[in-house]
Design a protein around this motif. Structure first.
Motif, PDB file in Angstrom:
ATOM      1  N   ARG B  29     -37.192 109.181 -32.589  1.00 18.48           N
ATOM      2  CA  ARG B  29     -38.287 108.276 -32.953  1.00 18.48           C
ATOM      3  C   ARG B  29     -39.491 108.442 -32.033  1.00 18.48           C
ATOM      4  N   MET B  31     -42.150 110.265 -31.257  1.00 21.25           N
ATOM      5  CA  MET B  31     -42.985 111.361 -31.712  1.00 21.25           C
ATOM      6  C   MET B  31     -44.307 111.322 -30.968  1.00 21.25           C
ATOM      7  N   TYR B  98     -51.194  93.490 -37.556  1.00 18.20           N
ATOM      8  CA  TYR B  98     -50.979  94.531 -38.563  1.00 18.20           C
ATOM      9  C   TYR B  98     -50.276  93.985 -39.800  1.00 18.20           C
ATOM     10  N   LYS B  99     -50.957  94.027 -40.937  1.00 22.75           N
ATOM     11  CA  LYS B  99     -50.385  93.622 -42.233  1.00 22.75           C
ATOM     12  C   LYS B  99     -49.640  92.298 -42.133  1.00 22.75           C
ATOM     13  N   GLY B 128     -54.350 100.551 -38.969  1.00 23.99           N
ATOM     14  CA  GLY B 128     -53.011 101.053 -38.662  1.00 23.99           C
ATOM     15  C   GLY B 128     -52.812 102.453 -39.200  1.00 23.99           C
ATOM     16  N   LEU B 129     -53.299 102.669 -40.396  1.00 26.54           N
ATOM     17  CA  LEU B 129     -53.170 103.993 -41.026  1.00 26.54           C
ATOM     18  C   LEU B 129     -53.963 105.039 -40.253  1.00 26.54           C
ATOM     19  N   ASP B 130     -55.192 104.655 -39.870  1.00 23.63           N
ATOM     20  CA  ASP B 130     -56.026 105.605 -39.127  1.00 23.63           C
ATOM     21  C   ASP B 130     -55.443 105.909 -37.748  1.00 23.63           C
ATOM     22  N   GLY B 132     -52.233 106.035 -37.241  1.00 26.22           N
ATOM     23  CA  GLY B 132     -50.926 106.669 -37.409  1.00 26.22           C
ATOM     24  C   GLY B 132     -49.776 105.744 -37.048  1.00 26.22           C
ATOM     25  N   VAL B 133     -50.009 104.429 -37.214  1.00 26.39           N
ATOM     26  CA  VAL B 133     -48.949 103.453 -36.938  1.00 26.39           C
ATOM     27  C   VAL B 133     -47.881 103.562 -38.028  1.00 26.39           C
ATOM     28  N   TYR B 134     -46.615 103.580 -37.633  1.00 28.45           N
ATOM     29  CA  TYR B 134     -45.583 103.574 -38.661  1.00 28.45           C
ATOM     30  C   TYR B 134     -44.609 102.421 -38.510  1.00 28.45           C
ATOM     31  N   GLY B 135     -44.861 101.552 -37.577  1.00 29.17           N
ATOM     32  CA  GLY B 135     -44.023 100.369 -37.420  1.00 29.17           C
ATOM     33  C   GLY B 135     -44.500  99.620 -36.206  1.00 29.17           C
TER      34      GLY B 135
END
Lengths: 161, 179
Positions: B29, B31, B98-99, B128-130, B132-135
């Motif tokens: 995880r 990365m 975030y969301k 978050g997308l920009d 690169g957030v994934y959680g």
């Protein structure tokens, strides 16, 4: 009187039909595309893009919120007319090369791409050399005239009373 | 020489075991962020709690942490007290909500305390997308020029702070010439 095989067939078809409806439930959400070419590209790209959260699933298979977001984004970009390369570039610039199941050929991924070829060649070399050696051993095992004479002598001596 | 050849399978096995042992120690995880050494993305979002807009230029200028959190994120609740402690020590932390549900987020800050300089309300997850957030939680360390220098995925606790984040933070402070 009802033919029993016919009845059996009806039952089987009914069961099959139900099993297929089960499969269609697995689809997570559907998007309406303006043409079927876009839909094909959507399927191909969502199968190639990896879910960053779940790691061993592509975004087409995953139920994770981030996979949903990425599918929605993919749909929007496709409808906006982005090319496959542009979309992949967009994703890679945010999530890294990790997000692709088919990473670009580069210094970092060199080993990943070349290893199978190298291993296959190595295995071929090993197999060929083993085969050659065993053939040589067979050839070497033939006796020279002198050895044959010695063997005959020994055998005949053994047979003597 | 043929004797040495006999050891070849053993040698290959040892190499393989070496790789597998290394693989056991790696956390899949963890990365590297694609945004390391890249500027914090541009954004224009509302501030949590009022309707005023926040943009990139409002939050850069000093070394700071950007903590991505949400009320639906259980680990965020776990790291919250530690963030509060860091904020009390004067470490600048900006929140990226975030969301999340705005009302729930405000209630959370009311009940548990507010360690953030300000909170960026990212309802759609676009920032978050920009990033690169994934959680959540994820925490980004941004330098005084607004460049992302480090990303930590998962909660911040004593071990993470002492071991990774504080040394980096001190280094960036020195770099920017702050006292």
């Amino acid at each position: 009187m009802i033919n029993p095989t016919l009845l059996m067939r009806c039952v089987l078809w009914t069961l099959l039909t139900f099993s297929f409806t089960g499969v269609s439930h697995a689809v997570i959400e559907t998007y309406e595309f303006s043409n079927s070419a876009l839909e094909q590209r959507y399927k191909a790209l969502s199968a190639e893009l990896r879910c960053p959260k779940c790691q061993n699933q592509n975004i087409a298979d995953s139920n994770a919120p981030i996979a949903q977001d990425l599918r929605k984004l993919l749909y929007k970009q496709l409808e906006a007319g982005a090319s496959d390369d542009e979309i992949l570039e967009y994703m890679v610039s945010r999530y890294g090369e990790f997000v692709r199941y088919k990473p670009r050929f580069s210094g970092v991924t060199l080993m990943l791409w070349l290893m199978p070829v190298v291993l296959l060649l190595g295995a071929l070399i090993v197999v060929i050399s083993v085969l050659r050696n065993s053939r040589k051993e067979v050839a070497d095992s033939a006796l020279s005239a002198q050895e044959q004479q010695q063997l005959d002598d020994l055998l005949s001596r053994e047979n003597e009373p | 020489m043929p004797r040495l050849k006999l050891f070849l399978p053993l040698f290959l096995f040892v190499v393989l075991v070496g790789f597998l042992l290394r693989g056991l120690q790696l956390d899949p995880r963890e990365m590297p962020s694609a945004l390391i050494d890249r500027p914090l993305p541009e954004f224009q979002l509302s501030r949590l709690g009022d309707d005023s807009l926040v943009q990139r230029s409002d939050v850069i200028g000093e070394v700071a942490f950007f903590n991505v959190w949400a009320t639906w994120c259980i680990s965020c609740r776990m790291e919250h007290p530690y963030l509060q402690m860091l904020a009390d020590q004067g470490v600048p932390i900006y929140g990226v909500n975030y969301k999340d549900d705005t009302a729930a987020a405000l209630e959370w800050l009311d009940a548990l305390g507010d360690p953030y300089r300000l909170n960026i309300e990212d309802v759609e997850g676009s920032l978050g997308l920009d990033l690169g957030v994934y959680g959540a939680p994820e925490t980004y360390l941004v330098d005084a020029r607004g460049v992302i220098r480090y990303r930590h995925v998962g909660i911040i606790n004593e071990r993470v702070w002492q071991g990774i984040l504080q040394p980096l933070y001190q280094e960036l402070l020195k770099e920017s010439g702050a006292p």
